[in-house]
Motif scaffolding. Structure first.
Motif, PDB file in Angstrom:
ATOM      1  N   ASP A 427      48.709  18.941  -5.711  1.00  0.00           N
ATOM      2  CA  ASP A 427      48.510  17.966  -5.291  1.00  0.00           C
ATOM      3  C   ASP A 427      46.741  17.523  -4.952  1.00  0.00           C
ATOM      4  N   ALA A 428      46.224  18.230  -4.336  1.00  0.00           N
ATOM      5  CA  ALA A 428      44.852  18.570  -4.134  1.00  0.00           C
ATOM      6  C   ALA A 428      43.959  18.651  -5.383  1.00  0.00           C
ATOM      7  N   LYS A 429      44.536  19.427  -6.323  1.00  0.00           N
ATOM      8  CA  LYS A 429      44.097  19.443  -7.835  1.00  0.00           C
ATOM      9  C   LYS A 429      43.731  18.093  -8.413  1.00  0.00           C
ATOM     10  N   ALA A 430      45.029  17.571  -8.212  1.00  0.00           N
ATOM     11  CA  ALA A 430      45.132  16.048  -9.050  1.00  0.00           C
ATOM     12  C   ALA A 430      44.395  15.300  -8.359  1.00  0.00           C
ATOM     13  N   LEU A 436      37.144  12.879 -10.393  1.00  0.00           N
ATOM     14  CA  LEU A 436      36.132  13.126 -11.371  1.00  0.00           C
ATOM     15  C   LEU A 436      36.564  12.357 -12.751  1.00  0.00           C
ATOM     16  N   ARG A 437      37.362  11.458 -12.792  1.00  0.00           N
ATOM     17  CA  ARG A 437      37.513  10.834 -13.674  1.00  0.00           C
ATOM     18  C   ARG A 437      38.397  11.472 -14.914  1.00  0.00           C
ATOM     19  N   GLN A 438      39.015  12.539 -14.518  1.00  0.00           N
ATOM     20  CA  GLN A 438      39.811  13.267 -15.720  1.00  0.00           C
ATOM     21  C   GLN A 438      41.174  13.125 -15.439  1.00  0.00           C
ATOM     22  N   ASP A 439      41.357  11.942 -16.008  1.00  0.00           N
ATOM     23  CA  ASP A 439      42.906  11.042 -15.637  1.00  0.00           C
ATOM     24  C   ASP A 439      43.929  11.947 -16.230  1.00  0.00           C
ATOM     25  N   ASP A 440      43.894  12.457 -17.318  1.00  0.00           N
ATOM     26  CA  ASP A 440      44.676  13.335 -18.206  1.00  0.00           C
ATOM     27  C   ASP A 440      45.208  14.493 -17.486  1.00  0.00           C
ATOM     28  N   GLU A 441      44.050  14.993 -17.042  1.00  0.00           N
ATOM     29  CA  GLU A 441      44.188  16.461 -16.287  1.00  0.00           C
ATOM     30  C   GLU A 441      44.973  16.142 -14.950  1.00  0.00           C
ATOM     31  N   ALA A 442      44.459  15.086 -14.314  1.00  0.00           N
ATOM     32  CA  ALA A 442      45.231  14.713 -12.847  1.00  0.00           C
ATOM     33  C   ALA A 442      46.495  14.563 -13.093  1.00  0.00           C
ATOM     34  N   ALA A 444      48.797  15.379 -15.558  1.00  0.00           N
ATOM     35  CA  ALA A 444      49.215  16.543 -15.770  1.00  0.00           C
ATOM     36  C   ALA A 444      49.761  17.521 -14.468  1.00  0.00           C
ATOM     37  N   ALA A 445      48.679  17.512 -13.558  1.00  0.00           N
ATOM     38  CA  ALA A 445      49.118  18.475 -12.504  1.00  0.00           C
ATOM     39  C   ALA A 445      50.059  17.867 -11.568  1.00  0.00           C
ATOM     40  N   LEU A 446      50.135  16.517 -11.530  1.00  0.00           N
ATOM     41  CA  LEU A 446      51.211  15.931 -10.805  1.00  0.00           C
ATOM     42  C   LEU A 446      52.618  15.939 -11.748  1.00  0.00           C
ATOM     43  N   GLN A 447      52.383  15.984 -13.036  1.00  0.00           N
ATOM     44  CA  GLN A 447      53.797  16.065 -13.588  1.00  0.00           C
ATOM     45  C   GLN A 447      54.267  17.471 -13.380  1.00  0.00           C
ATOM     46  N   ILE A 466      51.386   8.817 -11.023  1.00  0.00           N
ATOM     47  CA  ILE A 466      51.232   8.989 -12.477  1.00  0.00           C
ATOM     48  C   ILE A 466      51.290   7.489 -13.263  1.00  0.00           C
ATOM     49  N   ARG A 467      52.107   6.817 -12.676  1.00  0.00           N
ATOM     50  CA  ARG A 467      52.146   5.369 -13.403  1.00  0.00           C
ATOM     51  C   ARG A 467      50.987   4.449 -12.945  1.00  0.00           C
ATOM     52  N   ARG A 468      50.109   4.950 -11.945  1.00  0.00           N
ATOM     53  CA  ARG A 468      49.081   4.077 -11.490  1.00  0.00           C
ATOM     54  C   ARG A 468      47.822   4.742 -12.487  1.00  0.00           C
ATOM     55  N   ILE A 469      47.820   5.943 -12.646  1.00  0.00           N
ATOM     56  CA  ILE A 469      46.915   6.548 -13.346  1.00  0.00           C
ATOM     57  C   ILE A 469      46.940   6.096 -14.899  1.00  0.00           C
ATOM     58  N   ALA A 470      48.178   6.166 -15.308  1.00  0.00           N
ATOM     59  CA  ALA A 470      48.337   5.521 -16.818  1.00  0.00           C
ATOM     60  C   ALA A 470      48.155   4.187 -16.955  1.00  0.00           C
TER      61      ALA A 470
END
Length: 715
Positions: A427-430, A436-442, A444-447, A466-470
């Motif tokens: 969660d901290a990583k995400a 940092l606006r690295q949405d895909d990587e964030a 992925a960490a949550l998934q 995840i839905r909000r990021i997407a």
């Protein structure tokens, strides 16, 4: 030439020259000693009341108290004429209001005299007497008589009600409280005022004073928490002494020794954070950059802080592996010293998640924990050293992998604990990646959390993230980012996209690049978009915010440049007045002030009249008359002020001519002055006020231009 016609009214921030300054001295006490403190409360009442009257500037009581302290005058002493005159000059007052208060057999008598400092002559006097519990009515009567004697008019009737005290007892309690404040006993004063407010909730002056003291206490606490005090230095010395001693490798030490090292790692982190803060900008509590000339010192402190956090993370992991589920023993003496240094509690010992998250957030985002507060240093360390960021994220991934394996192999409470640890790390990583606006990587960490622990209590919340990021669910910050991207992609066709997206774009740039982000953001916008009449005001808003951001980061030189760009883009003088005066007064406007011209006033105290075209002044052939004029940009509305030379050589404003937007022309009386040497530098600068009567109008028969100020070139 557009920039030459723009407005800068706030720079002078001055009152009309003819406005007298008055101070209220403490009234003499002609009653018993139990009423001695009443003098201060009564002075506060009268000052607050006089502020509601037009035509006079009133010196605050705190300034009078400061001068009395400087002259070593006791509050019980009466003011003789010589001392009173000296006080008047020191506080910059032309008039003194002095008098006496006497109470006898339930009746109060207030006597007052208004004295001209220069001559010592009383220009007005008044007396009010009545039941002592009618102290508010008596004070109001006294002020009304004095103001009538010098022809002042009420400008704010509601403001006079601030001083409405319900009883003499309440005023005495209030007076004792402000006496405590004057003695520096702010906590006692706050408690005393709280009692006054509780007993007399409608006594607004007491409520305001309590709020002022609370604010002063908070600011004092904040200053103490930011200082490198003796306690901070002592903690730093102790930490260095322990950590510098050569000992066996950390993993080979006993539990007490390992715990001592971890405590001192946290202490050293607090010490370095506090010292680093002293080299950083001070006006933004959230984001800080190195002060000019302090870049090298900050760089060394950033490196030391990063190394200490990395060691803390590694050593906390080793401790947790050796002594699972346990925390190092506390040290009461060290904890007390840490509290006195405003370090807060030495928490997080033995928690690998806390340690690695602290390390990663500093490396990637520049986040620094300093006692109970948190700030970010910019540029973020990873922007200066990419290896640092890679190392921090690798450590986090390694710990997350270890926690995942532990969760799969364990049962019962041990499995739950390992699962929580793995979720916390991912969660901290995400969260860091999302910032940092690295949405895909964030995402992925949550998934990964959902894949590993689909039945976790946090699964539903993570699914929504995840839905909000997407983009499937609304997110305010993401919406702002998209507005900025849309503005750049479409050449700023819709100026609202610039306005909406600016704050998010600016925050991100500053966090990643520090001060360099200001120029980078402006360059990005100017490359993508051309300034047009449609979006000009939005561009002005960008330059205004860049000027404000530079000032908050203590780069006043850069702030001046952005203010100049703001003016060139047609920025509003009203905005400049408010923003510069209220939010960045510590930064001088430098050459911006010297080259700008303006003509500005308030219309009926609520609306603004800004004139930005054809600004100028002209002197008559005989030199006895001076005309100052300007026109509203893009319109026929104009204002002309006619000044006449007085016997002293200065110019006095006599007549104002206002051609309005509807084609009508109003003539009115004008008030204001210019010095005899005005125009010698090629400019005329001054203040004015004008009133206009509208014949035949059933409503609003008089219009007033107030707080007028101008700086125009002499033609």
């Amino acid at each position: 030439m557009f920039a030459q016609a723009l407005l800068l009214a706030a720079l002078a921030a001055s009152q009309p020259a003819a406005r007298p300054v008055l101070t209220v001295l403490y009234f003499d006490n002609h009653t018993g000693p139990e009423y001695q403190t009443l003098r201060k409360g009564l002075a506060d009442m009268i000052i607050a009341d006089l502020v509601a009257w037009d035509g006079v500037t009133v010196v605050e009581r705190e300034k009078l108290e400061s001068v009395m302290e400087e002259l070593r005058l006791q509050s019980s002493r009466s003011f003789d004429p010589v001392t009173a005159a000296k006080i008047g000059k020191l506080v910059g007052a032309q008039f003194l209001l002095t008098g006496s208060v006497a109470i006898s057999e339930g009746e109060m008598r207030l006597d007052a005299r208004l004295i001209k400092v220069e001559s010592g002559v009383a220009v007005a006097s008044a007396t009010a007497r009545g039941p002592k519990d009618k102290v508010f009515d008596l004070e109001q009567e006294l002020v009304e008589k004095i103001t009538a004697g010098i022809d002042l008019k009420v400008k704010n009737l509601a403001a006079r009600r601030r001083v409405k005290v319900p009883s003499l007892e309440a005023l005495l309690d209030y007076s004792k409280a402000i006496e405590l404040s004057d003695q520096g006993k702010e906590e006692e004063a706050r408690a005393a005022l709280q009692q006054v407010v509780s007993k007399s909730p409608t006594f607004l002056l007491a409520r305001e004073r309590k709020d002022q003291i609370l604010k002063a206490l908070e600011e004092s606490r904040k200053r103490r928490s930011e200082m490198v005090t003796e306690a901070v230095t002592e903690l730093g010395r102790r930490a260095e002494a322990v950590l510098a001693v050569p000992m066996p490798p950390f993993e080979e030490r006993d539990e007490d020794s390992m715990g001592q090292v971890l405590r001192m790692r946290l202490v050293r982190a607090g010490y370095l954070a506090r010292v680093m803060r002293s080299h950083l900008s001070r006006h933004d509590d959230r984001l800080k950059v190195p002060l000019k000339g302090e870049e090298k010192a900050v760089g060394a402190l950033v490196e030391a802080y990063a190394q200490n956090l990395q060691s803390l993370s590694e050593e906390t992991e080793l401790f947790a592996r050796r002594f699972p589920g346990r925390s190092p023993k506390g040290d009461p003496q060290l904890d007390e010293l840490a509290r006195s240094a405003s370090f807060g509690d030495l928490h997080g010992l033995g928690s690998p998640v806390f340690a690695i998250e602290t390390w990663v957030r500093f490396a990637m985002l520049g986040t620094v924990k300093d006692g109970d507060s948190t700030y970010a240093v910019a540029p973020a360390p990873v922007e200066q050293d990419s290896v640092l960021g890679e190392s921090a994220m690798a450590d986090l991934d390694r710990l997350a992998d270890a926690a995942e394996k532990k969760a799969k192999a364990a049962d019962g409470p041990a499995r739950t604990l390992a699962e929580q640890e793995a979720i916390g790390l991912l969660d901290a990583k995400a969260d860091v990646l999302e910032q940092l606006r690295q949405d895909d990587e964030a995402a992925a960490a949550l998934q990964r959390i959902l894949d590993l622990f689909p039945n976790s209590a946090r699964a539903a919340a993570i699914e929504r993230r995840i839905r909000r990021i997407a983009g499937a669910e609304h997110d305010h910050q993401r919406s702002l980012r998209e507005s900025w991207a849309k503005a750049l992609a479409e050449g700023c066709k819709d100026d609202m996209d610039i306005r909406k997206g600016l704050s998010a774009a600016l925050d991100f740039r500053l966090g990643r690049e520090g001060l360099a982000g200001l120029s980078a953001l402006a360059a990005e916008l100017e490359k993508a978009c051309q300034i047009t009449p449609r979006n000009r005001s939005a561009f002005a808003g960008v330059y205004r915010d860049l000027a404000m951001a530079a000032a908050k980061l203590d780069d006043c030189e850069s702030s001046q440049r952005w203010w100049a760009r703001y003016l060139a883009a047609g920025g509003s003088v009203g905005d400049l007045r408010g923003y510069h005066k209220n939010y960045a007064p510590w930064c001088s406007l430098g050459d911006v002030e010297k080259t700008a011209v303006w003509m500005y006033s308030k219309l009926d105290r609520d609306w603004s009249l800004e004139l930005s075209s054809d600004l100028g002044s002209s002197l008559s052939d005989g030199g006895e008359a001076l005309t100052v004029s300007g026109r509203k940009s893009g319109q026929d509305e104009s204002l002309s002020l006619a000044f006449k030379r007085s016997g002293a050589g200065s110019f006095m404003c006599k007549r104002a001519t206002w051609r309005r937007y509807d084609g009508s022309t109003l003539e009115g009386d004008c008030f204001g002055s210019l010095s005899a040497d005005s125009g010698r530098d090629g400019f005329d600068q001054g203040n004015y006020r004008a009133t206009f009567k509208r014949e035949g109008e059933p409503l609003r028969r008089q219009l007033e231009l107030s707080e007028g100020t101008f700086r125009v070139p002499r033609r």
